[in-house]
Each structure stands twice: as C-alpha cells, then as structure tokens.
Design an enzyme around this catalytic site. Sequence first.
Site, mmCIF file in Angstrom:
data_model
loop_
_atom_site.group_PDB
_atom_site.id
_atom_site.type_symbol
_atom_site.label_atom_id
_atom_site.label_comp_id
_atom_site.label_asym_id
_atom_site.label_seq_id
_atom_site.Cartn_x
_atom_site.Cartn_y
_atom_site.Cartn_z
ATOM 1 N N ASN A 41 7.793 -2.047 -3.819
ATOM 2 C CA ASN A 41 7.720 -2.659 -5.159
ATOM 3 C C ASN A 41 9.073 -3.221 -5.578
ATOM 4 O O ASN A 41 9.162 -4.358 -6.055
ATOM 5 C CB ASN A 41 7.327 -1.589 -6.180
ATOM 6 N N ASP B 154 0.949 -4.622 -4.825
ATOM 7 C CA ASP B 154 -0.518 -4.657 -5.026
ATOM 8 C C ASP B 154 -1.229 -5.039 -3.735
ATOM 9 O O ASP B 154 -2.270 -4.481 -3.385
ATOM 10 C CB ASP B 154 -0.868 -5.693 -6.108
ATOM 11 N N GLU C 120 -0.239 5.022 -6.203
ATOM 12 C CA GLU C 120 -0.389 4.824 -4.756
ATOM 13 C C GLU C 120 -0.918 6.089 -4.104
ATOM 14 O O GLU C 120 -0.629 6.416 -2.969
ATOM 15 C CB GLU C 120 0.886 4.341 -4.101
ATOM 16 N N HIS D 201 6.059 -6.489 -7.535
ATOM 17 C CA HIS D 201 4.825 -5.785 -7.852
ATOM 18 C C HIS D 201 3.613 -6.404 -7.154
ATOM 19 O O HIS D 201 2.721 -5.697 -6.677
ATOM 20 C CB HIS D 201 4.631 -5.809 -9.380
ATOM 21 N N ASP E 125 -0.985 9.730 0.039
ATOM 22 C CA ASP E 125 0.001 9.039 -0.794
ATOM 23 C C ASP E 125 0.845 8.126 0.094
ATOM 24 O O ASP E 125 1.383 8.573 1.121
ATOM 25 C CB ASP E 125 0.884 10.089 -1.499
HETATM 26 N N1 LIG Z 1 2.400 -2.662 -7.179
HETATM 27 C C1 LIG Z 1 1.940 -1.559 -7.745
HETATM 28 N N2 LIG Z 1 2.744 -0.499 -7.863
HETATM 29 C C2 LIG Z 1 2.267 0.625 -8.417
HETATM 30 C C3 LIG Z 1 0.966 0.695 -8.905
HETATM 31 N N3 LIG Z 1 0.787 1.935 -9.406
HETATM 32 C C4 LIG Z 1 1.943 2.608 -9.222
HETATM 33 N N4 LIG Z 1 2.839 1.834 -8.628
HETATM 34 C C5 LIG Z 1 4.213 2.132 -8.231
HETATM 35 O O1 LIG Z 1 4.221 3.073 -7.158
HETATM 36 C C6 LIG Z 1 5.542 3.632 -7.118
HETATM 37 C C7 LIG Z 1 5.447 5.084 -6.774
HETATM 38 O O2 LIG Z 1 6.723 5.530 -6.542
HETATM 39 P P1 LIG Z 1 7.108 7.052 -6.250
HETATM 40 O O3 LIG Z 1 6.174 7.938 -7.017
HETATM 41 O O4 LIG Z 1 8.550 7.217 -6.497
HETATM 42 O O5 LIG Z 1 6.752 7.284 -4.766
HETATM 43 P P2 LIG Z 1 7.187 6.576 -3.435
HETATM 44 O O6 LIG Z 1 8.221 5.528 -3.644
HETATM 45 O O7 LIG Z 1 5.939 6.138 -2.735
HETATM 46 O O8 LIG Z 1 7.866 7.763 -2.675
HETATM 47 P P3 LIG Z 1 7.154 8.927 -1.934
HETATM 48 O O9 LIG Z 1 5.797 9.083 -2.507
HETATM 49 O O10 LIG Z 1 8.026 10.092 -2.237
HETATM 50 O O11 LIG Z 1 7.127 8.587 -0.508
HETATM 51 C C8 LIG Z 1 6.182 3.360 -8.485
HETATM 52 O O12 LIG Z 1 7.186 2.411 -8.318
HETATM 53 C C9 LIG Z 1 5.040 2.778 -9.314
HETATM 54 O O13 LIG Z 1 5.484 1.809 -10.230
HETATM 55 C C10 LIG Z 1 0.140 -0.479 -8.811
HETATM 56 O O14 LIG Z 1 -1.017 -0.505 -9.227
HETATM 57 N N5 LIG Z 1 0.673 -1.576 -8.220
#
Ligand SMILES: Nc1nc2c(ncn2[C@@H]2O[C@H](COP(=O)(O)OP(=O)(O)OP(=O)(O)O)[C@@H](O)[C@H]2O)c(=O)[nH]1
Length: 370
Positions: free
Chosen positions: A253, A262, A288, A258, A245
């Site tokens: 983001n 990506d 992610e 976004h 992860d």
């Molecule tokens: N750009 C983009 N963002 C995505 C995609 N899928 C998920 N996300 C974003 O990934 C982010 C995941 O955030 P969190 O689950 O809070 O995790 P994190 O910020 O990585 O924090 P930790 O995992 O705790 O380190 C969210 O803001 C989602 O909107 C995608 O296909 N593209």
Amino acid sequence: MSLISRHEAARMLFGADRKLHRMLQYWAGTAVMYTIVIGVMFGPRALAGEPQARAICLYVAAGVAVFYPLVRIGVRIGLAPTILAGLQGVFSISCHVWGYSIAGPMRGATLVGLPVIVVFCVFALRPRQTLTLTAFNLAVMGGTMSWLAAHDPVHFPPAAEAVNFVFVAVASLAVTLLTGEMSKLRARLKTQKDELLTALDTIRTLATIDELTKLTNRRHMNELLAQEERRRDAARGPTCIAVLDIDFFKRINDSLGHAAGDSVLRDFAHATRAELREGDALARWGGEEFLLMLPNTTPANARAVLERMRERVAALAPAVEPCSGAEHRVSFSAGLSIWHPDEPIVETVNRADKALYAAKAAGRNRVIEA
Ligand SMILES: Nc1nc2c(ncn2[C@@H]2O[C@H](COP(=O)(O)OP(=O)(O)OP(=O)(O)O)[C@@H](O)[C@H]2O)c(=O)[nH]1
C-alpha cells in the site's frame, strides 16, 4: 383401473406450466360462455333442424376445439400471447356478427358480448392493440348492420340498426378505454415488481458479499459460522477454521498506492477461492485478513488446502514499483484450528487468530496449527 384425482385431471387438461395453465383457464371460461350463449340462442333451432343455427353451433364448437391445441402448442413454441389473443378475438367477433345476422328479433342480445371480447383480451393485448381490435370489431359490425339494413329493411329497420350500432360502439369504446387504463396499470405494476426484484437482489448481494474481493463478507460469514454450530453433527467429520493474513501488506500500500493494494486483494481472493470445494467458505474478515471454514475436513486435509493456497498465491505476478522496479511478492500467514464440538465456534476462531500471530512471529509465509 385407478381413478385419477381432480388435481391430476386439472394438470392433464391445463398443463403444469403456470402461464399455460392460466391461458387454458381463460379458454375454458370462454368455452363455457360460448356453450351457454349459443346453446340458449341457437340450440333449440339447431335441434329443430334449422341449417343456419346448426352451422353456427358447429362453427363455434369447432373454433373452441381448435383453440385448445393452438394455445398449448402456441405456449410451447413461444408464440406471442398477442397473436393467440388476436386470433381468438377475431374468431369471437365473427361468431357475434354471424349470430347477430341470423338471431332474428333476439339479435340485440348478441351485442352484449362484443365489449366482453375486449375484456378477455386485456391481459394479452397492449392498449393500442385493444383499440385496433375494437376498431375492427366496430367496422365489421357496422358494415354488417348497414348491409342488412340496406338489403332487408323489413327485418333490419335502419333506425333500429343505427341505435344498436351506437349502443355497441359506445359500450365497446368505454370498455376499451377502461381496459387500456388497466393494461397501463398492469405494466406499471410489472415494472415496479421487476425493479423491486432487482433491488432485492442488490440488497442480498450487499448484505452477503464483500464488494472489493467478491468473497463472502464478515456479516454473512458470522451467519455461516452460527449455522455450522447449529448443525453440529458428530457423524460428520471435523470442521477446521483458518485465519489468513497477507504478509507485509502495508508495504505494498505504502510503496504502490491503495489501488495497487486493492488489486492484490482481488488477486489473492481469486487465487485462494480456486481451492475451495462446495460447502467451504472463505470470507474477507477485515482489511487484508480472511477467514476460511472447511466443514467435514481433517486438520491434515485443511493444512493441505492451505499449502495449495500458498502455492497459488506465490505464483501470482509480483507487484512492481514503477520507479525502482522493486518487486513485492505476495504471501500470507495462517493460523489453523479444529473446532471441538463442545467449544463455541467463536473460540475456535480466536484460537486460529492466536495461531496466526504465532505464524507472523515465526517469520510469516507459513501455517501454524493451534
Ligand atoms: N488497499 C487496501 N488496503 C487496505 C484495505 N484494508 C486494509 N488495508 C491496509 O492493510 C494494511 C495492513 O497493515 P498491517 O496491519 O500493518 O499488516 P501488514 O503490513 O500486512 O503486516 P503483517 O500483517 O504483520 O505482515 C494497512 O495499511 C491498511 O490500510 C483495503 O481494503 N484496501
């Protein structure tokens, strides 16, 4: 000496290539037809020593013999089927015209074969080319009939020749038009088949590949996990599962947008994929998060793979905020588990997931084993 089977004999005669096989089968079909027709019409006269009959029998036999290697060589060197079909068509027309002029009262029988030539060419010639061949056919036949009627009206009465010509012209044109329709139908079918194959390819890609990262998608990864479970083989080494992860991805983001997020996902996929061997699988599990399956790999080796992945990801260019110039380095945390053969593989994934949470809680950018 061992006897060769019918299958081997056919392979030797017609070759292994499907296209060559088909073309030589047409050749064999026409060879048999020529032998029967020429044999019936001119065989007895040739045996009786008549020079013209002998000459046409030899001409036809030589032509048939020459076309066999010509087709084989033509297919090997990539000669267009149109050229081969055109040559065979012209040869066929010359046989008919010559046969017509020396067949005597039986000459009407040779006219039946003229439209058949067009039918044989339908698979290789386009409608316009078939029409050209028919025009050539009628011009040569019409010219020969006129010449014969003018020079030997006793044996070739002009009225009879005119009727013969009209008969052969009508039949040839009708066959040409029908075969033209068949050609169009074949072309349409081929286009539809190509379109279907392309669509199938797209569907297969959509069903198995994640569009953004081009990694295996979750759906296909579930199939691979199930496959691995079915293949359960004690003789093989262990299978390791890791859930990866990206750390603080939300920040990237939120601060860069976004599209930048990506782009990080794509770079991450590209960097981690570089460490995979054949047989390993890395999937975008969601957002992610990524799932890695390493068959036949000890936990120590799996850890080494993940460490190399971490190094590659750390070496990625940081995402930079345009206004403040703040840099976001990319890192990931991972939970690693080894699949116990008596455990459902989804459980192994769950354990890796829990280890991932532990890695996040322990400060991120690390691998923790379940
Ligand atoms: N750009 C983009 N963002 C995505 C995609 N899928 C998920 N996300 C974003 O990934 C982010 C995941 O955030 P969190 O689950 O809070 O995790 P994190 O910020 O990585 O924090 P930790 O995992 O705790 O380190 C969210 O803001 C989602 O909107 C995608 O296909 N593209």
